[in-house]
Motif scaffolding. Structure first.
Motif, short mmCIF file in Angstrom:
data_model
loop_
_atom_site.label_atom_id
_atom_site.label_comp_id
_atom_site.label_asym_id
_atom_site.label_seq_id
_atom_site.Cartn_x
_atom_site.Cartn_y
_atom_site.Cartn_z
N VAL A 19 11.92 91.07 -6.28
CA VAL A 19 13.07 91.94 -6.58
C VAL A 19 14.25 91.44 -5.75
O VAL A 19 14.16 91.33 -4.53
N ILE A 20 15.37 91.17 -6.43
CA ILE A 20 16.52 90.53 -5.80
C ILE A 20 17.68 91.52 -5.72
O ILE A 20 18.02 92.18 -6.71
N ASP A 21 18.29 91.62 -4.56
CA ASP A 21 19.55 92.36 -4.43
C ASP A 21 20.65 91.43 -4.92
O ASP A 21 21.19 90.61 -4.19
N ALA A 22 20.98 91.55 -6.22
CA ALA A 22 21.79 90.56 -6.90
C ALA A 22 23.28 90.87 -6.93
O ALA A 22 24.07 90.08 -7.42
N GLY A 23 23.69 92.04 -6.45
CA GLY A 23 25.10 92.38 -6.48
C GLY A 23 25.30 93.87 -6.68
O GLY A 23 24.54 94.68 -6.17
N ARG A 24 26.33 94.22 -7.45
CA ARG A 24 26.68 95.61 -7.69
C ARG A 24 26.86 95.87 -9.18
O ARG A 24 27.37 95.02 -9.91
N THR A 25 26.45 97.05 -9.60
CA THR A 25 26.76 97.46 -10.96
C THR A 25 28.20 97.96 -10.98
O THR A 25 28.84 98.11 -9.94
N VAL A 26 28.71 98.27 -12.17
CA VAL A 26 30.09 98.73 -12.27
C VAL A 26 30.28 100.12 -11.67
O VAL A 26 31.40 100.55 -11.44
N THR A 27 29.19 100.82 -11.40
CA THR A 27 29.28 102.13 -10.74
C THR A 27 29.31 101.99 -9.22
O THR A 27 29.48 102.98 -8.51
N GLY A 28 29.10 100.77 -8.72
CA GLY A 28 29.06 100.54 -7.28
C GLY A 28 27.67 100.56 -6.70
O GLY A 28 27.47 100.26 -5.53
N ALA A 29 26.67 100.90 -7.51
CA ALA A 29 25.29 100.92 -7.04
C ALA A 29 24.76 99.49 -6.88
O ALA A 29 25.30 98.54 -7.47
N ARG A 30 23.72 99.33 -6.07
CA ARG A 30 23.10 98.02 -5.94
C ARG A 30 22.49 97.60 -7.27
O ARG A 30 21.89 98.41 -7.97
N TRP A 55 21.80 81.06 -8.19
CA TRP A 55 21.73 80.95 -6.73
C TRP A 55 21.60 82.32 -6.06
O TRP A 55 21.05 82.43 -4.97
N GLY A 56 22.06 83.37 -6.74
CA GLY A 56 21.79 84.70 -6.22
C GLY A 56 20.31 84.99 -6.18
O GLY A 56 19.78 85.56 -5.22
N ALA A 57 19.61 84.58 -7.25
CA ALA A 57 18.16 84.78 -7.31
C ALA A 57 17.44 83.90 -6.29
O ALA A 57 16.58 84.38 -5.54
N CYS A 58 17.78 82.62 -6.27
CA CYS A 58 17.11 81.71 -5.34
C CYS A 58 17.39 82.09 -3.89
O CYS A 58 16.49 82.06 -3.04
N GLY A 59 18.64 82.48 -3.61
CA GLY A 59 18.98 82.91 -2.25
C GLY A 59 18.24 84.18 -1.87
O GLY A 59 17.79 84.35 -0.73
N GLY A 60 18.11 85.10 -2.84
CA GLY A 60 17.39 86.34 -2.56
C GLY A 60 15.92 86.12 -2.30
O GLY A 60 15.28 86.90 -1.58
N LEU A 61 15.37 85.06 -2.87
CA LEU A 61 13.95 84.74 -2.67
C LEU A 61 13.72 83.87 -1.44
O LEU A 61 12.56 83.69 -1.02
N ALA A 62 14.78 83.34 -0.85
CA ALA A 62 14.64 82.39 0.26
C ALA A 62 13.80 82.91 1.43
O ALA A 62 12.99 82.16 1.98
#
Length: 249
Positions: A19-30, A55-62
């Protein structure tokens, strides 16, 4: 082959493996991108920001790569121009058709070995150090399945079909990226269980990628070129998730 900075990677996000913390939704939620037990296809035209998702996914899995709880496998038949940037994160990489077929064959063996080991004992692999989640990252899927020579396409289609249909339960998953979502380009599109749409070229493409009726609910074709890395995901429950900065063209 991994040269990960284990000191930096030791910080855990506290999220389950995959499970990757990939950014923000348009509501501001993770925006938590769940790759577990899913085969994921990311579709977007040139310049839509596929690299940011990769790279968000690969970085999150690092952090999990550092403990051998995750192993990344990279295929980039554009000569490695994308994947080679993070070469040290990957357990194995392939930058030409011969290397790609060898890599796919290795992952097929992982599936065979795990299926044998789990038979009668477990229905779902649980990653742990030394018994990792294997994540196959393919940059530009069409280069492997549509634009390569006929023998490569035939062999890659066979092996990737096995991975897509048999890999999820035993901890072998795919994260693939493509520009052209047409069936004649990606014949295995229906084998992916999770599809993310970045900026697309037309309403027809949005329907093709996300499903009938989605052109109005998730208008990926209306995203502005300035909204790189933003897009839509239709969840298993049929909910539309929007992430990133989403100005409409």
């Amino acid at each position: 082959r991994r040269t990960v900075n284990t000191r930096a990677a030791a910080t855990s996000s506290g999220l389950p493996v995959g499970v990757i913390d990939a950014g923000r939704t348009v509501t501001g939620a993770r925006w938590l991108l769940d790759l577990r037990a899913r085969q994921t296809l990311v579709v977007g035209c040139s310049g839509s920001g596929k690299g940011s998702v990769l790279w968000g996914a690969c970085g999150g899995l690092a952090p999990h790569v550092a403990t051998d709880t995750v192993r990344l496998w990279g295929v980039d038949l554009k000569g490695g121009v994308e994947v080679a940037v993070g070469q040290g994160l990957f357990h194995a990489t392939a930058y030409d058709p011969e290397e790609a077929l060898s890599l796919l064959a290795q992952l097929r063996l992982v599936i065979v070995d795990r299926t044998t080991a789990m038979r009668g004992l477990s229905r779902e692999h649980k990653p742990s150090p030394g018994d990792p989640l294997h994540v196959l990252v393919i940059d530009e899927l069409a280069a492997l399945l549509a634009y390569a020579d006929a023998d490569t396409i035939k062999a890659a289609t066979r092996d990737l079909s096995v991975i897509l249909t048999q890999g999820r339960a035993v901890g072998v998953i795919v994260l693939a990226f493509v520009q052209d979502p047409r069936k004649e380009t990606v014949k295995q599109r229906g084998l992916f269980t999770q599809v993310l749409a970045l900026r697309l070229r037309s309403a027809d493409e949005t329907r093709m990628v996300l499903g009938d009726g989605m052109a109005a609910l998730a208008p990926a074709h209306a995203l502005s070129p300035s909204a790189q890395g933003s897009g839509y995901l239709v969840t298993d429950e049929g909910l539309v998730l929007r992430w990133g900065h989403l100005p409409i063209a």
